[in-house]
Scaffold this motif. Structure first.
Motif: not given
Length: 289
Positions: A172-200
């Motif tokens: 219902g809104r514009p979606l990125p042209q890039s592979d979403p995993r490219f956008h995820y990377e900064p968040a994943i790197e921070a989660i790996a460094e800090v260890g904050t739990a991820v909500e499912v």
């Protein structure tokens, strides 16, 4: 065990006095729903913007409209109940010291961090929505996950809620042209460094996107980064407690995750994930973000 560390005792965008929802009877309705769904531990995490004290952190017009309740009265009520005491606190870049002052002066069991705004525009509501101003979805997604990374690195939060909320509207809104995993990377790197739990979170099943938060690809990257997970329904009504948990548990099992995070006094422990779930009834959706 199964837990739900992200529920709300009152619907969103409801200016009814808190005395209507912060009652033993309402807590009992949530506990009964949890018992029916096989959930052993519940944590209440009301939105920070519902409390007058939040205006010490940010004076966004949306917050100013809904900052009606008293945070200390809420903490006192939940602490006296069988629920774990939590709060869902939006991350506001540049306000880290003010957020810390608000959180550290109260005895929370856990703090759920979330990102609903990119700058002063929202990713998940039509009013103030970011899509009106940005014609570049890749820019929105990039800024969103960069803000998630900032939230994680702030060290303010025990859990990052619905970490890919930017997909809220689905097609219902514009979606990125890039592979979403490219956008995820900064968040994943921070989660790996800090260890904050991820909500499912099963909340996405009730939203236009119609899927769990986070995506499988995001969750797989979290597993590779050594992340730990918390489980939630983001319920805003008793009948939403445990909604879709059979899908969430299957999702975690597919990832090879056998433990989930539980909290007390902001200390985290891991508990075995029990896959036995009683499916919840299809919930009403009124009054929920």
């Amino acid at each position: 065990m199964l837990s739900d560390y992200h529920l709300h005792l009152r619907p969103d965008e409801d200016d009814t006095p808190p005395e209507r929802y912060f009652t033993e009877e309402n807590v009992d309705r949530y506990l009964a729903a949890a018992d029916q769904a096989g959930i052993e531990e519940l944590g209440c995490a009301e939105h920070v913007y519902r409390f007058r004290q939040s205006l010490q952190v940010w004076r966004h017009p949306f917050w100013e409209r809904w900052a009606l309740d008293d945070l200390d009265a809420y903490c006192e009520f939940v602490a006296a109940s069988p629920l774990k005491l939590g709060i869902e606190c939006d991350f506001v870049p540049g306000a880290e010291d003010r957020i810390a002052a608000l959180l550290e002066s109260r005895q929370f069991d856990f703090v759920v961090g979330s990102v609903h705004f990119v700058g002063d525009r929202a990713v998940d509501m039509e009013e103030f929505e970011v899509w009106e101003r940005s014609g570049d979805p890749d820019a929105v997604w990039r800024r969103y996950f960069e803000t998630i990374a900032e939230a994680v690195r702030s060290g303010l939060f025990d859990v990052i809620a619905h970490p890919d909320l930017v997909k809220y509207w689905g097609s219902g809104r514009p979606l990125p042209q890039s592979d979403p995993r490219f956008h995820y990377e900064p968040a994943i790197e921070a989660i790996a460094e800090v260890g904050t739990a991820v909500e499912v979170s099963t909340a996405g099943l009730r939203k236009p996107v119609g899927e769990l938060y986070p995506s499988l690809a995001f969750a797989e990257m979290c597993v590779e980064a050594g992340a730990q997970f918390a489980l939630s329904s983001d319920a805003h009504l008793p009948e939403q407690v445990g909604y879709g948990y059979e899908r969430a548990v299957a999702f975690l099992e597919r990832l090879g995750v056998g433990e989930i995070c539980v909290f007390e006094g902001r200390a985290r422990q891991l508990a075995p994930l029990d896959g036995s779930v009683v499916p919840a009834a299809d919930p009403a959706e009124a009054g929920e973000r």
